[in-house]
Design a protein around this motif. Structure first.
Motif, PDB file in Angstrom:
ATOM      1  N   PHE A   1       0.948  -1.167   0.204  1.00  0.00           N
ATOM      2  CA  PHE A   1      -0.059  -0.083  -0.004  1.00  0.00           C
ATOM      3  C   PHE A   1       0.848   1.396   0.053  1.00  0.00           C
ATOM      4  O   PHE A   1       1.737   1.390   0.937  1.00  0.00           O
ATOM      5  CB  PHE A   1      -0.861   0.151   1.232  1.00  0.00           C
ATOM      6  N   CYS A   2       0.677   2.166  -0.799  1.00  0.00           N
ATOM      7  CA  CYS A   2       1.417   3.437  -1.057  1.00  0.00           C
ATOM      8  C   CYS A   2       0.894   4.572  -0.349  1.00  0.00           C
ATOM      9  O   CYS A   2      -0.454   4.776  -0.723  1.00  0.00           O
ATOM     10  CB  CYS A   2       1.682   3.665  -2.526  1.00  0.00           C
ATOM     11  N   PHE A   3       1.538   5.088   0.382  1.00  0.00           N
ATOM     12  CA  PHE A   3       0.809   6.177   1.434  1.00  0.00           C
ATOM     13  C   PHE A   3       1.685   7.432   1.319  1.00  0.00           C
ATOM     14  O   PHE A   3       2.828   7.590   1.497  1.00  0.00           O
ATOM     15  CB  PHE A   3       0.601   5.752   2.764  1.00  0.00           C
ATOM     16  N   ARG A   4       1.066   8.549   0.994  1.00  0.00           N
ATOM     17  CA  ARG A   4       1.570   9.812   1.091  1.00  0.00           C
ATOM     18  C   ARG A   4       1.176  10.648   2.263  1.00  0.00           C
ATOM     19  O   ARG A   4       0.061  10.755   2.825  1.00  0.00           O
ATOM     20  CB  ARG A   4       1.027  10.923  -0.286  1.00  0.00           C
ATOM     21  N   ASP A   5       2.467  10.845   2.929  1.00  0.00           N
ATOM     22  CA  ASP A   5       2.230  11.680   4.258  1.00  0.00           C
ATOM     23  C   ASP A   5       1.903  13.000   3.951  1.00  0.00           C
ATOM     24  O   ASP A   5       2.184  13.742   3.050  1.00  0.00           O
ATOM     25  CB  ASP A   5       3.425  11.575   5.110  1.00  0.00           C
ATOM     26  N   LYS A   6       1.664  13.682   5.105  1.00  0.00           N
ATOM     27  CA  LYS A   6       1.205  15.119   5.075  1.00  0.00           C
ATOM     28  C   LYS A   6       2.396  15.958   4.727  1.00  0.00           C
ATOM     29  O   LYS A   6       2.307  17.056   4.104  1.00  0.00           O
ATOM     30  CB  LYS A   6       0.953  15.577   6.544  1.00  0.00           C
ATOM     31  N   ASN A   7       3.580  15.375   4.959  1.00  0.00           N
ATOM     32  CA  ASN A   7       5.060  16.420   4.298  1.00  0.00           C
ATOM     33  C   ASN A   7       5.367  16.047   3.070  1.00  0.00           C
ATOM     34  O   ASN A   7       6.276  16.473   2.270  1.00  0.00           O
ATOM     35  CB  ASN A   7       6.180  16.104   5.335  1.00  0.00           C
TER      36      ASN A   7
ATOM     37  N   GLN B   1       6.050  13.174   1.891  1.00  0.00           N
ATOM     38  CA  GLN B   1       6.862  11.908   2.067  1.00  0.00           C
ATOM     39  C   GLN B   1       6.007  10.664   1.433  1.00  0.00           C
ATOM     40  O   GLN B   1       4.865  10.465   1.825  1.00  0.00           O
ATOM     41  CB  GLN B   1       7.672  11.457   3.086  1.00  0.00           C
ATOM     42  N   TYR B   2       6.319   9.616   0.671  1.00  0.00           N
ATOM     43  CA  TYR B   2       5.792   8.434   0.008  1.00  0.00           C
ATOM     44  C   TYR B   2       6.293   7.289   0.978  1.00  0.00           C
ATOM     45  O   TYR B   2       7.613   6.878   0.702  1.00  0.00           O
ATOM     46  CB  TYR B   2       5.738   8.384  -1.206  1.00  0.00           C
ATOM     47  N   TYR B   3       5.326   6.416   1.615  1.00  0.00           N
ATOM     48  CA  TYR B   3       5.780   5.396   2.024  1.00  0.00           C
ATOM     49  C   TYR B   3       5.140   4.156   1.330  1.00  0.00           C
ATOM     50  O   TYR B   3       3.907   3.979   0.987  1.00  0.00           O
ATOM     51  CB  TYR B   3       5.489   5.148   3.648  1.00  0.00           C
ATOM     52  N   LEU B   4       5.848   3.070   1.381  1.00  0.00           N
ATOM     53  CA  LEU B   4       5.198   1.772   1.159  1.00  0.00           C
ATOM     54  C   LEU B   4       5.071   0.919   2.248  1.00  0.00           C
ATOM     55  O   LEU B   4       6.128   0.453   3.138  1.00  0.00           O
ATOM     56  CB  LEU B   4       6.091   1.261  -0.257  1.00  0.00           C
ATOM     57  N   TYR B   5       3.790   0.397   2.665  1.00  0.00           N
ATOM     58  CA  TYR B   5       3.394  -0.587   3.660  1.00  0.00           C
ATOM     59  C   TYR B   5       3.326  -1.924   2.903  1.00  0.00           C
ATOM     60  O   TYR B   5       2.608  -1.770   1.915  1.00  0.00           O
ATOM     61  CB  TYR B   5       2.437  -0.189   4.382  1.00  0.00           C
ATOM     62  N   TYR B   6       3.796  -2.799   3.506  1.00  0.00           N
ATOM     63  CA  TYR B   6       3.676  -4.381   2.556  1.00  0.00           C
ATOM     64  C   TYR B   6       3.706  -5.576   3.592  1.00  0.00           C
ATOM     65  O   TYR B   6       4.474  -5.062   4.645  1.00  0.00           O
ATOM     66  CB  TYR B   6       4.418  -4.264   1.478  1.00  0.00           C
ATOM     67  N   GLY B   7       3.590  -6.584   3.190  1.00  0.00           N
ATOM     68  CA  GLY B   7       3.795  -7.786   4.109  1.00  0.00           C
ATOM     69  C   GLY B   7       2.822  -8.881   4.104  1.00  0.00           C
ATOM     70  O   GLY B   7       1.653  -8.397   4.572  1.00  0.00           O
ATOM     71  N   GLY B   8       3.019 -10.034   4.058  1.00  0.00           N
ATOM     72  CA  GLY B   8       2.464 -11.237   4.416  1.00  0.00           C
ATOM     73  C   GLY B   8       3.049 -12.030   5.393  1.00  0.00           C
ATOM     74  O   GLY B   8       4.163 -11.582   5.971  1.00  0.00           O
ATOM     75  N   TRP B   9       2.522 -13.229   5.700  1.00  0.00           N
ATOM     76  CA  TRP B   9       3.146 -14.260   6.593  1.00  0.00           C
ATOM     77  C   TRP B   9       3.167 -13.641   7.947  1.00  0.00           C
ATOM     78  O   TRP B   9       3.975 -13.575   8.840  1.00  0.00           O
ATOM     79  CB  TRP B   9       4.495 -14.469   6.159  1.00  0.00           C
TER      80      TRP B   9
END
Length: 319
Positions: free
Chosen positions: A151-157, A159-167
């Motif tokens: 999941f790609c997320f844009r923060d207020k400042n 900055q783009y983050y990528l959250y991910y993961g299974g298992w």
């Protein structure tokens, strides 16, 4: 004549009970990512089928969350040469007039296999999308997390983050400016584990009233216990302390309600949860349909348990 009578009965039922908008479109689709681009809502789901048939994405757009237009095969494995099967859980974001579609592919089980998380790029929401890198963006296991469910997320400042993961493990990483790689955190690490209690897969993040709402799926995706829980934090890096489960099966409606996203109407404070579930008549793990229901908050900012419905939601135009 029988067909006419049947249609009249359906009309009468809807007239008495209100709209019947779930599922929101026909076909087996799962892991729906909902988002607003300009004056249309969009949903990018997984085509829910056996892995060797799960080789493309369709997209759907709507002016009002009720009437949907299908955009067939916005991307497929003919375009992503390294992806062979199990293409799933798309996440999309717009940056500088380009659209970036993140996806998982090949369901890799070890670092010796080719696959993981890729990214594709297009000039419009409906594509066509082309491979941005020619290889996976994340093709290895870090902190025990299978590289899926990004999941790609844009923060207020900005900055783009990528959250991910299974298992049962969730990582977060800071994307670089052109989404070709990552920027290290201050301690030099690339992938930080932020796994909350109960996490299985399917991370999602949004900001409300300055707080970070982190959500994820629990249980097994083929079973009735698939569900969604959440945490609230002051930072995109957590810590994410589990608050409660807010989406789950209703034995009178459907089972396996999970792997969701959230759409907020851009001009008011209405929130909608977009998720998949399994009809009561189905036992096949791939028989999943995309639905939308209202998501509400209490006076403390906590998410109220979502009631899954066949009624769905009323039209909410963007214009």
């Amino acid at each position: 004549m029988k067909k006419l009578i049947f249609l009249l009965l359906i009309f009468c039922y809807i007239s008495i009970n209100g709209q019947n908008n779930n599922p929101v479109f026909q076909g087996w689709y799962a892991d729906p990512e909902g988002i607003v681009f300009d004056n249309r809502y969009w949903i990018y789901p997984t085509f829910s089928a056996p892995y060797d048939e799960q080789v493309f994405f369709d997209a759907f757009s709507s002016p009002d969350l009720v009437n949907w237009t299908k955009h067939e095969k916005v991307i497929d494995t003919a375009t992503i040469k390294w992806a062979k099967r199990a293409v799933w859980a798309p996440s999309i974001i717009k940056k500088e007039n380009k659209y970036y579609l993140f996806f998982g592919a090949n369901d890799i089980q070890s670092n010796e296999e080719l696959g993981g998380i890729g990214v594709a790029i297009a000039d419009s929401p409906e594509g066509p999308y082309k491979d941005h890198l020619g290889k996976p963006l994340i093709g290895k296991f870090y902190n025990g997390a299978q590289p899926i469910d990004q999941f790609c997320f844009r923060d207020k400042n900005g900055q783009y983050y990528l959250y991910y993961g299974g298992w049962g493990h969730c990582n977060v990483a800071k994307l670089n400016d052109d989404f070709t790689g990552f920027v290290p955190f201050k301690d030099g690490t690339i992938f930080k584990e932020v796994t909350p209690e109960g996490y299985v897969e399917g991370p999602f993040m949004f900001i409300k009233d300055g707080k970070y709402y982190f959500m994820w799926s629990e249980g097994g995706w083929t079973g009735p216990d698939y569900s969604v829980a959440y945490a609230i934090a002051d930072s995109p890096l957590g810590p994410f302390n589990r608050i409660d489960k807010i989406l789950q099966q209703d034995k009178d409606i459907a089972t396996g309600a999970g792997h969701h996203s959230v759409i907020k109407h851009p001009k008011d404070d209405d929130y909608y949860i977009v998720y998949h579930r399994r009809p009561l008549t189905e036992t096949d793990g791939n028989s999943r349909e995309t639905c939308i229901d209202v998501m509400e908050f209490d006076s403390n900012g906590h998410i109220k348990p979502v009631k899954i419905t066949n009624k769905g939601i009323a039209a909410h135009p963007l214009k």
